[in-house]
Design a protein around this motif. Structure first.
Motif, short mmCIF file in Angstrom:
data_model
loop_
_atom_site.label_atom_id
_atom_site.label_comp_id
_atom_site.label_asym_id
_atom_site.label_seq_id
_atom_site.Cartn_x
_atom_site.Cartn_y
_atom_site.Cartn_z
N MET A 124 0.85 -1.20 0.00
CA MET A 124 0.00 0.00 0.00
C MET A 124 0.88 1.25 0.00
N LYS A 125 0.57 2.19 -0.79
CA LYS A 125 1.41 3.37 -0.91
C LYS A 125 1.17 4.31 0.25
N LEU A 159 -8.76 -11.68 4.26
CA LEU A 159 -8.88 -10.39 4.94
C LEU A 159 -8.00 -9.35 4.28
N GLN A 160 -6.78 -9.73 3.93
CA GLN A 160 -5.87 -8.81 3.26
C GLN A 160 -6.44 -8.34 1.93
N ALA A 161 -7.02 -9.28 1.18
CA ALA A 161 -7.61 -8.93 -0.12
C ALA A 161 -8.81 -8.01 0.07
N ARG A 162 -9.64 -8.29 1.07
CA ARG A 162 -10.83 -7.47 1.30
C ARG A 162 -10.46 -6.05 1.73
N LEU A 221 -9.71 -0.23 0.44
CA LEU A 221 -8.85 0.95 0.34
C LEU A 221 -8.77 1.45 -1.10
N GLU A 222 -8.72 0.53 -2.05
CA GLU A 222 -8.69 0.92 -3.46
C GLU A 222 -9.97 1.63 -3.86
N LYS A 223 -11.11 1.14 -3.35
CA LYS A 223 -12.39 1.77 -3.65
C LYS A 223 -12.45 3.17 -3.04
#
Length: 208
Positions: free
Chosen positions: A1-2, A122-125, A130-132
């Motif tokens: 994550m940036k 969980l990491q993917a969700r 966060l991307e959304k």
């Protein structure tokens, strides 16, 4: 994550930004329009990096995103530490013949595998959430700027308004007199109304 969300998202939202002029009358801004040769195009540009660091909407939304990123990271780190402890405990029992039967060892191993799968999900969700959030921010930022510039340009009558950024701009050189960044930031901040929860928080911090 940036980590550098502010600059990255703002540049992404405005990297290819350009608007054609509108010709209707509107309230005037403080400064005079840039003069251009007769018959030539009237062009201006906005510094995206300055907009990202000075527009109140960007500043406040970035804090929200950064908090959510931190919470997600803390949650994943905690779950990861618990999983690592379980794996270490399993390996130690296996090495010391601590399981009463092969079935018990296989059951413990299966439980660890389920925990691994759960952590990956969980990491993917959290990553998708966060991307959304980032995409919603970029869309809202561009929408805010688009609407403001339509009104702003009714008086200024620029033929083209470009975005300029250290990271993505195709503009190699631009005369400072074509820079309307300060006007745009002032206008955006004047129009911006923070959410009630954010406003109350700012008031509480000001009283400290």
């Amino acid at each position: 994550m940036k980590k550098n969300i502010l600059k990255t998202l703002s540049v992404a939202a405005l990297a290819a930004f350009a608007l054609t002029a509108c010709n209707n009358a509107a309230p005037k801004m403080d400064e005079k329009p840039v003069s251009t040769p007769e018959g030539g195009m009237k062009i201006a540009y906005v510094e995206v990096d300055s907009l990202a660091s000075q527009y109140k909407f960007c500043i406040e939304y970035t804090k929200i995103l950064e908090k959510k990123r931190t919470n997600a990271s803390n949650t994943l780190n905690q779950k990861g530490a618990q999983l690592q402890a379980a794996m270490n405990n399993f390996q130690q029992k296996l090495n010391n013949n601590g399981f009463r039967s092969r079935e018990e060892a296989e059951s413990a191993q299966a439980a660890i595998q389920r925990s691994q799968q759960s952590l990956q999900e969980l990491q993917a969700r959290l990553g998708a959430e966060l991307e959304k959030e980032a995409a919603d921010f970029s869309s809202a930022l561009k929408d805010s700027l688009d609407h403001f510039l339509v009104i702003y340009n009714k008086d200024k009558k620029f033929d083209l308004i470009l975005s300029k950024s250290d990271a993505t701009s195709n503009i190699l050189y631009a005369e400072p007199r074509y820079d309307i960044t300060d006007e745009v930031i002032k206008g955006l901040n004047k129009r911006y109304k923070p959410a009630p929860a954010t406003a109350k928080k700012d008031e509480a911090e000001d009283k400290k």
